[in-house]
Design a protein around this motif. Structure first.
Motif, PDB file in Angstrom:
ATOM      1  N   ASP A 116       1.445   4.458   1.299  1.00  0.00           N
ATOM      2  CA  ASP A 116       0.371   4.837   2.226  1.00  0.00           C
ATOM      3  C   ASP A 116      -0.312   3.597   2.797  1.00  0.00           C
ATOM      4  O   ASP A 116      -0.614   3.534   4.004  1.00  0.00           O
ATOM      5  CB  ASP A 116      -0.640   5.722   1.497  1.00  0.00           C
ATOM      6  N   ARG A 117      -0.530   2.597   1.955  1.00  0.00           N
ATOM      7  CA  ARG A 117      -1.163   1.371   2.449  1.00  0.00           C
ATOM      8  C   ARG A 117      -0.260   0.657   3.448  1.00  0.00           C
ATOM      9  O   ARG A 117      -0.726   0.192   4.499  1.00  0.00           O
ATOM     10  CB  ARG A 117      -1.463   0.446   1.269  1.00  0.00           C
ATOM     11  N   LEU A 118       1.016   0.586   3.134  1.00  0.00           N
ATOM     12  CA  LEU A 118       1.933  -0.068   4.068  1.00  0.00           C
ATOM     13  C   LEU A 118       2.001   0.686   5.388  1.00  0.00           C
ATOM     14  O   LEU A 118       2.064   0.069   6.466  1.00  0.00           O
ATOM     15  CB  LEU A 118       3.328  -0.157   3.444  1.00  0.00           C
ATOM     16  N   HIS A 119       1.986   2.028   5.330  1.00  0.00           N
ATOM     17  CA  HIS A 119       2.030   2.811   6.565  1.00  0.00           C
ATOM     18  C   HIS A 119       0.786   2.577   7.411  1.00  0.00           C
ATOM     19  O   HIS A 119       0.876   2.426   8.643  1.00  0.00           O
ATOM     20  CB  HIS A 119       2.180   4.291   6.213  1.00  0.00           C
ATOM     21  N   ARG A 120      -0.365   2.533   6.776  1.00  0.00           N
ATOM     22  CA  ARG A 120      -1.612   2.307   7.533  1.00  0.00           C
ATOM     23  C   ARG A 120      -1.647   0.910   8.138  1.00  0.00           C
ATOM     24  O   ARG A 120      -2.094   0.724   9.278  1.00  0.00           O
ATOM     25  CB  ARG A 120      -2.817   2.535   6.617  1.00  0.00           C
TER      26      ARG A 120
END
Length: 855
Positions: A61-65
């Motif tokens: 999720d952090r990488l996607h954001r």
């Protein structure tokens, strides 16, 4: 109600049983998970799985954001720069348009206009102005003379002439005639009072003015700012001006998007340099130009990707570590669960083992025995009650009554290494009333140490090897018997090599003498046939003896390049009489190809294959031919014989194996021919194959490497029928027939011959005269003397080095070594007369040259 027929299905009993079995397996696994040992692992496993899932969800999720934020930032940045590029282009073309409108107005009023005072010229925005009439003639020019060609072929002239553009026309950039810098022609249409085409006014804008502005926009090194014309032609770019200016992108994906939406974004691979970029584009509302700004995906997302790889690697390592801890925990629990069961199984296995097993406690004095299995009790002949508690070495010494045999075991225990000793029990093993041999035991002991390297226990196994020792003794005796037989065979072959060659040599010598005395044609034909038969006999004898030496590893192939036709002709000459006698047709297809092999051994292979075909063919024909396959030549022998069953086609290459000869008829051979073929083919590296159909015939084939023909050697000068000078030859031969043959043949050739049967007689003839010029000697002479000794003693007696030729049936390599040491030549019996005549002439050639010089 009954269901419709289409809805009714019948399953076979096997399928129903299979599904029920699989369902039962799943039920058992589920019950194991929630009961006993499996039930205790369910909650820890779920907790670990949730922890790993949460770790990966947070990371992804952090990488996607972060990726979305970078993408949005790149979109906003390229959109802002694209607006700046558009505004700069509009401002530039508006100022140039004002200049052109003033120029057109002054031209229509026939008034002059000072261009150099205009701000566009002063700032370098415009470097030249040109006015052309309707025919393309230059009527006015100002600034630099930038264009020298015909304007009628230019895009801006055709657009103004063929259409009625109301606004500014931007042409395709061109290189100026002076400085060769790129210029953008910007033009407006000139019209007559009636609205017809009257020419164009053109202003030249340097492309560098746009590129200079684009370089200060803060784009990265691989970012691009591009200005397109209304038809997709590049008119300015911040990098690669000369290579891309004037290039069209109308067929690209970007151009299709621009035509659908005047303003927008897209992620694409550049059609100009192949770099993937996040691109923003804007179409100017007032002028036919499009601004495009792109930032490389690698520049935008490169650092993020490196960090993402680092984060994912960290997550993978963390996950692996967690799983390893979980697996180690499960393995530990499983190991503890199965330890007791394994101990029970091991104890049962030790109890049922046929090898005696003993464990002794080395921490206590005397090393008492703490465990024995029933097999040890049986092998040592001592009850378990007597073994338990007693010292290990004491119990073994009492059972075997052999203290000296246990000394290696004592030494190994002291230094802490493994030991293996053989012991003998007093009671022998009995096999029948008259067969007895000692009972032998093999003891293998291994000391066990703790972490501090202290000896804690001794584990020993005892095995009965009495039968093994008896078999070893029988094998050793059989090996000694085979060695004795091999020595006897070697002695026989050594004697046969000499004794078989002697009569053949006599026949060949007498044949040469007889050939010079016969003149009528019929007799010479008979002699020619006899000569070919003797040549075949010589080749067969050489082959037989060489194959015998092959078994002893004493044959070394002499590989050379030679025409295959020579070998095939010899095989045909040897085999045709047998074929005629059996009423068979023997046909050989001529072949002029050169091959690389040993001619004698290859001839032996082909001779054996043809003889095999003749032996098992009663009617029909035998064909020998060749086929080229790449760099190999396949020599095939076809027959119409009895054929070979498929299950025996490999066995026929073994010794003494024959097809269709159950009664062992000696007229059909001994079954050694194909065994010799297999051994020779392996030595030469030639593949031998066979295919056969019972009742129809067989095809044997051997593949030989093809070679280029060697350079043609000049033929040796023919030797004269008579020697030029009187020449004496001393012949030393103990066999009277061979001696007489040599004497008669050499005399026929014109030489004076002194014939001796021993070394003593040869010395007497040499001393009484005439002095010999050449010595021809057999190797094995009477009184245990040799030809080498005879040549040496005659040389000493005469005081000079006479040339010598050693003619022998002994093919041992030592004969060649003796010849090299004594400086004379070796020829192996049976010797062809022509070869002997050439050897004699070559040996006497130095003497002939010396006498010619003196004369």
């Amino acid at each position: 109600m009954r269901p419709p027929a289409a809805a009714v299905r019948f399953l076979p009993m096997g399928a129903v049983g299979g599904r029920s079995t699989a369902f039962g397996v799943y039920v058992k696994r589920a019950l194991w998970l929630f009961s006993g040992f499996g039930g205790r692992l369910v909650l820890p496993a779920l907790a670990v799985a949730l922890a790993i899932a949460a770790l990966w969800w947070i990371l992804l999720d952090r990488l996607h954001r972060e990726e979305r934020l970078l993408d949005l930032t790149a979109h906003e940045k390229t959109a802002v720069i694209a607006r700046l590029v558009e505004e700069h282009a509009v401002s530039t073309f508006r100022r140039v348009d004002d200049l052109l409108l003033d120029l057109i107005a002054n031209t229509e009023r026939n008034r002059s206009m000072r261009l150099d005072t205009r701000r566009a010229f002063e700032e370098g925005l415009v470097v030249g102005v040109r006015v052309y009439d309707a025919s393309g003639m230059l009527t006015m020019g100002g600034g630099r003379a930038t264009f020298q060609g015909t304007v009628t072929d230019r895009d801006e002239f055709r657009i103004a002439r063929d259409g009625t553009p109301r606004g500014l026309v931007i042409g395709i950039p061109y290189a100026s005639s002076e400085a060769q810098d790129l210029l953008i022609p910007v033009s407006r249409r000139l019209e007559n009072t009636d609205g017809t085409f009257a020419g164009i006014a053109v202003a030249d804008i340097p492309v560098e003015s746009f590129a200079r502005y684009y370089r200060v926009l803060g784009l990265p090194s691989d970012g691009v700012a591009t200005l397109l014309r209304f038809d997709g032609v590049i008119i300015a770019r911040n990098t690669g001006l000369t290579a891309v200016t004037g290039r069209g992108v109308a067929n690209s994906e970007l151009w299709q998007a621009i035509r659908q939406h005047p303003v927008g974004h897209m992620r694409m691979v550049s059609p100009v340099d192949g770099v993937e970029r996040i691109t923003a584009f804007r179409s100017a509302p007032d002028y036919p130009v499009i601004a495009i700004v792109g930032e490389s995906v690698e520049t935008v997302f490169g650092p993020w990707r490196d960090n993402a790889r680092l984060y994912i690697g960290w997550a993978v390592v963390t996950t692996v570590v967690i799983l390893l801890f979980v697996i180690a925990f499960i393995v530990e629990l499983q190991w503890r669960r199965h330890t007791d069961r394994a101990l029970r199984v091991r104890n049962r296995a030790l109890a049922w083992s046929n090898d005696g097993i003993m464990i002794a406690d080395a921490t206590q004095p005397g090393m008492p025995i703490v465990y024995v299995n029933p097999a040890l009790e049986r092998l040592l002949g001592t009850p378990t009650s007597d073994l338990m508690g007693s010292g290990a070495l004491t119990a073994l010494e009492r059972a075997t009554n052999d203290r000296a045999a246990l000394q290696p075991l004592r030494d190994a225990i002291v230094v802490g290494r493994d030991a293996r000793v053989e012991l003998t029990r007093p009671d022998p093993v009995t096999d029948g009333p008259d067969l007895k041999w000692p009972r032998c035991l093999e003891l293998s002991a291994s000391p066990v140490r703790d972490h501090d390297n202290r000896l804690v226990s001794l584990i020993a196994t005892v095995r009965d090897i009495s039968e093994h020792k008896r078999v070893q003794s029988a094998l050793a005796e059989a090996r000694r018997e085979a060695d004795r037989a091999n020595v006897a065979k070697s002695k026989f072959l050594a004697a046969a090599s000499h004794d078989l060659r002697q009569p053949v040599q006599s026949l060949m010598l007498l044949m040469e003498v007889l050939s010079s005395r016969v003149s009528d044609g019929m007799s010479r034909n008979v002699l020619g046939t006899m000569e070919r038969a003797l040549g075949a006999l010589k080749m067969l004898l050489d082959g037989l003896l060489d194959v015998s030496r092959l078994e002893a590893g004493a044959v070394v192939p002499e590989v050379e390049v030679f025409p295959l036709s020579e070998v095939m002709e010899r095989v045909a000459a040897n085999s045709r009489p047998v074929a005629v006698q059996k009423g068979l047709i023997l046909h050989i297809v001529p072949c002029s190809t050169h091959v690389r092999s040993d001619p004698m051994l290859l001839g032996r292979i082909l001779q054996n294959l043809v003889e095999n075909a003749l032996r098992y063919t009663d009617k029909g024909r035998i064909l020998i031919g060749c086929r080229r396959r790449g760099e190999a030549l396949r020599i095939e022998v076809w027959d119409t014989g009895i054929g070979i069953p498929a299950d025996q086609q490999e066995d026929i290459f073994q010794e003494f194996v024959q097809v269709g000869n159950a009664s062992r008829n000696r007229d059909q051979g001994l079954g050694l021919g194909l065994a010799v073929v297999r051994r020779l083919s392996v030595m030469l590296g030639h593949q031998v194959t066979v295919r056969s159909t019972p009742g129809e015939g067989s095809v044997f084939a051997v593949e030989v490497p093809v070679a280029d023909p060697p350079a043609v050697k000049p033929l040796p000068a023919p030797y004269s029928s008579r020697p030029a000078f009187a020449t004496t030859v001393l012949v030393i031969e103990d066999d009277p027939i061979v001696r007489e043959g040599l004497r008669a043949m050499l005399s026929e050739w014109g030489y004076t011959v002194l014939a001796a049967e021993s070394c003593t007689e040869a010395l007497d003839l040499a001393n009484r005269g005439p002095a010999p010029d050449l010595i021809v000697a057999d190797y094995r002479l009477r009184e245990g003397r040799t030809g080498t000794e005879a040549i040496r003693e005659v040389r000493l007696a005469l005081g000079r080095i006479l040339p010598g030729i050693l003619v022998t049936g002994d093919t041992a390599p030592a004969r060649t070594q003796e010849a090299e040491a004594g400086n004379f030549r070796v020829m192996h019996k049976p010797v062809i007369a022509a070869d002997l005549r050439r050897a004699v002439a070559e040996a006497l050639e130095p003497l002939l040259r010396e006498r010619q010089t003196v004369a």
